[in-house]
Design an enzyme around this catalytic site. Structure first.
Site, PDB file in Angstrom:
ATOM      1  N   HIS A  72      -0.360  -7.971  -9.053  1.00 43.06           N
ATOM      2  CA  HIS A  72      -0.111  -6.533  -8.843  1.00 43.06           C
ATOM      3  C   HIS A  72       0.777  -6.024  -9.966  1.00 43.06           C
ATOM      4  O   HIS A  72       1.903  -6.484 -10.120  1.00 43.06           O
ATOM      5  CB  HIS A  72       0.552  -6.308  -7.486  1.00 43.06           C
ATOM      6  CG  HIS A  72      -0.423  -6.349  -6.344  1.00 43.06           C
ATOM      7  ND1 HIS A  72      -0.399  -5.452  -5.301  1.00 43.06           N
ATOM      8  CD2 HIS A  72      -1.473  -7.163  -6.106  1.00 43.06           C
ATOM      9  CE1 HIS A  72      -1.387  -5.721  -4.467  1.00 43.06           C
ATOM     10  NE2 HIS A  72      -2.053  -6.765  -4.921  1.00 43.06           N
ATOM     11  N   TYR A 200       4.793   1.969  -0.328  1.00 45.65           N
ATOM     12  CA  TYR A 200       6.053   2.129   0.397  1.00 45.65           C
ATOM     13  C   TYR A 200       6.191   3.625   0.660  1.00 45.65           C
ATOM     14  O   TYR A 200       6.281   4.405  -0.296  1.00 45.65           O
ATOM     15  CB  TYR A 200       7.238   1.664  -0.447  1.00 45.65           C
ATOM     16  CG  TYR A 200       7.293   0.171  -0.715  1.00 45.65           C
ATOM     17  CD1 TYR A 200       6.524  -0.425  -1.712  1.00 45.65           C
ATOM     18  CD2 TYR A 200       8.138  -0.650   0.037  1.00 45.65           C
ATOM     19  CE1 TYR A 200       6.586  -1.790  -1.950  1.00 45.65           C
ATOM     20  CE2 TYR A 200       8.216  -2.024  -0.202  1.00 45.65           C
ATOM     21  CZ  TYR A 200       7.427  -2.586  -1.197  1.00 45.65           C
ATOM     22  OH  TYR A 200       7.501  -3.939  -1.439  1.00 45.65           O
ATOM     23  N   PRO A 292      13.820  -6.375   4.079  1.00 48.44           N
ATOM     24  CA  PRO A 292      12.600  -6.726   3.344  1.00 48.44           C
ATOM     25  C   PRO A 292      12.064  -5.643   2.405  1.00 48.44           C
ATOM     26  O   PRO A 292      11.112  -5.891   1.661  1.00 48.44           O
ATOM     27  CB  PRO A 292      11.587  -7.028   4.458  1.00 48.44           C
ATOM     28  CG  PRO A 292      12.136  -6.403   5.687  1.00 48.44           C
ATOM     29  CD  PRO A 292      13.611  -6.337   5.533  1.00 48.44           C
ATOM     30  N   LYS A 296      12.610  -9.311  -1.571  1.00 48.78           N
ATOM     31  CA  LYS A 296      13.468 -10.226  -2.345  1.00 48.78           C
ATOM     32  C   LYS A 296      13.847 -11.532  -1.644  1.00 48.78           C
ATOM     33  O   LYS A 296      14.267 -12.490  -2.305  1.00 48.78           O
ATOM     34  CB  LYS A 296      14.774  -9.502  -2.734  1.00 48.78           C
ATOM     35  CG  LYS A 296      14.582  -8.427  -3.778  1.00 48.78           C
ATOM     36  CD  LYS A 296      14.450  -9.021  -5.160  1.00 48.78           C
ATOM     37  CE  LYS A 296      13.788  -8.109  -6.145  1.00 48.78           C
ATOM     38  NZ  LYS A 296      12.347  -8.239  -6.268  1.00 48.78           N
ATOM     39  N   TYR A 384      12.235  -4.755  -9.130  1.00 45.17           N
ATOM     40  CA  TYR A 384      11.150  -5.168  -8.233  1.00 45.17           C
ATOM     41  C   TYR A 384      10.471  -6.439  -8.741  1.00 45.17           C
ATOM     42  O   TYR A 384      10.189  -7.348  -7.961  1.00 45.17           O
ATOM     43  CB  TYR A 384      10.119  -4.030  -8.071  1.00 45.17           C
ATOM     44  CG  TYR A 384       9.176  -4.288  -6.912  1.00 45.17           C
ATOM     45  CD1 TYR A 384       9.495  -3.850  -5.627  1.00 45.17           C
ATOM     46  CD2 TYR A 384       7.986  -4.988  -7.085  1.00 45.17           C
ATOM     47  CE1 TYR A 384       8.650  -4.106  -4.549  1.00 45.17           C
ATOM     48  CE2 TYR A 384       7.139  -5.250  -6.026  1.00 45.17           C
ATOM     49  CZ  TYR A 384       7.473  -4.797  -4.764  1.00 45.17           C
ATOM     50  OH  TYR A 384       6.641  -5.063  -3.709  1.00 45.17           O
TER      51      TYR A 384
END
Ligand code: RFL
Ligand code: PHB
Length: 389
Positions: A72, A200, A292, A296, A384
């Protein structure tokens, strides 16, 4: 019984550590409270950073990951109606891999079995003794019989509720904690994901995460009040709520189906310092928890294990204790960075019951910074995909 390193817990931390040590000729035994099936039944993480993949390479278990992991190179963030795609490749020239923790655990368990290393499942009443001496040992019961395991070192990889952290005297251990006023309700289904990339999304009714395990298996999460129980959420209610929060346009691509797993997890930030007490080391969730939202937890567990295995290999091969002495400090540097990021993502994307009009404006302004500043977007992407190891 005797071993060089006694590992408590057969989650990803314990299994990864055991595999890297075994491959470097360091004897270890894992004691796990549950059965192997139970450990594999827990549905958790799905996003791997490159540091975790490096760890799995060192453990020699990347065959399935290379076959089935999905690269991704971006994800979508949505704040009410405003959408922004974080382009990891463009911002930082890196990506993450979507591959489930269940699969990572299964691959590690199979590799451990193949090399014939010992894991004792259903080890009850595990207790650590004399970890502040040169002769630590661990006791446990199995099938009603008491056993003793002598060792040089104990690795506490037994998660947030384990015994290892509690063995460190209270006047030495310092803990930092933030508990959030909501949880995540997760649902897994054998349906194609609603989008190619993770979404998200913040909605007035609460946060949503659209994740996946493969092109045919979806994982969705909804922010829910801490008082909710899984039984309150039929599949039908889950899909209805997801549709409402996603809105008509995104929902048009949503394929629903029977759930194969549903569970609620509370959200917490937690750090325990130091991560070493004489001959006891803490690694993974035993030492720290992140909400979450930043993906991580598993990745931090992997970086702890890499630091710890380097330190132990250096000791056993070169009699060099520098890595052992610096273990806690090295880990904590990376951990506090990931704690900040996970806390920031959680604060920006959830609906807080106690937020007033000012807090809501600040939350929106935080999000808009991503759209208005390349620096803001780059910082998010950098965190990220994973801070430097
Ligand atoms: P684990 O996985 O909790 O394993 C600890 C093991 O120790 C055993 N144990 C004991 N054994 C013997 N004696 C005792 N007294 C014991 N007490 C406990 C337990 O049975 C267990 O088998 O910790 P570990 O290995 O440190 O691994 C940490 C990860 O599991 C965790 O950080 C992640 O799952 C967090 N997480 C995520 N991390 C990511 O990097 N990316 C993600 O996308 C992501 N998503 C998530 C997540 C965690 C979630 N939940 C449910 C908290 C999504 C969710 C919903
Ligand atoms: C998951 O797929 O379970 C997952 C993905 C990303 C997160 C959290 C969980 O941030």
């Amino acid at each position: 019984m005797r071993t060089q390193v006694a590992i408590i817990g057969a989650g990803p931390s314990g299994l990864l550590l055991g595999q890297i040590l075994s491959r470097n000729g360091i004897d270890n035994i894992i004691l796990e409270r549950q059965t192997g099936e139970y450990v594999l039944g827990r549905i958790r993480a799905g996003v791997l950073e490159s540091v975790t993949i490096d760890g799995l390479k060192r453990a020699g278990v990347t065959e399935n990951l290379e076959k089935h992991g999905l690269i991704h190179d971006g994800c979508e963030l949505v704040f009410n109606d405003v959408s922004y795609r974080v382009d990891f490749e463009k911002q930082v020239g890196r990506h993450v891999v979507v591959y489930g923790q269940t699969e990572v655990t299964r691959d590690l368990m199979a590799a451990r079995e193949a090399i014939g290393a010992t894991t004792i499942y259903e080890a009850k009443d595990v207790a650590l003794h004399d970890v502040d001496t040169a002769k630590p040992y661990v006791t446990y019961t199995k099938d009603g019989q008491e056993h003793r395991l002598d060792c040089d070192y104990v690795a506490g990889c037994d998660g947030f509720h384990g015994v290892s952290r509690k063995t460190i005297p209270a006047d030495i251990l310092k803990t930092y904690e933030r508990v959030y006023p909501f949880g995540w309700l997760g649902l897994m289904a054998d349906t194609p994901p609603v989008s190619d990339e993770l979404i998200y999304l913040k909605h007035e009714r609460g946060f949503v995460l659209c994740s996946q395990r493969s092109k045919t298996r979806s994982r969705y999460y909804l922010q829910v009040p801490l008082t909710d129980k899984v039984e309150d959420w039929s599949d039908e209610r889950f899909w209805d709520e997801l549709r409402t929060r996603l809105g008509p346009e995104r929902s048009a691509n949503l394929v629903t189906g029977p759930s194969i797993e549903k569970s609620i997890a509370p959200l917490r930030s937690f750090v325990a310092e130091p991560m070493r007490y004489h001959n006891l080391f803490l690694a993974g969730d035993a030492a720290h928890i992140v909400p979450p939202t930043g993906a991580k937890g598993l990745n931090l567990a992997a970086s702890d294990v890499l630091y710890l295995s380097d330190a132990l290999i250096d000791f056993y091969k070169n009699n060099d204790t520098t890595g052992i002495e610096g273990y806690s400090e090295r880990c904590l540097k990376r951990i506090w960075g990931a704690e900040r990021f996970s806390w920031y993502m959680t604060n920006m994307l959830h609906t807080f019951p106690d937020h007033d009009a000012w807090d809501k404006k600040m939350q929106k302004a935080e999000f808009m910074q991503l759209l208005n500043s390349e620096n803001g977007a780059r910082l998010l992407a950098e965190n990220y995909v994973g801070l430097p190891y």
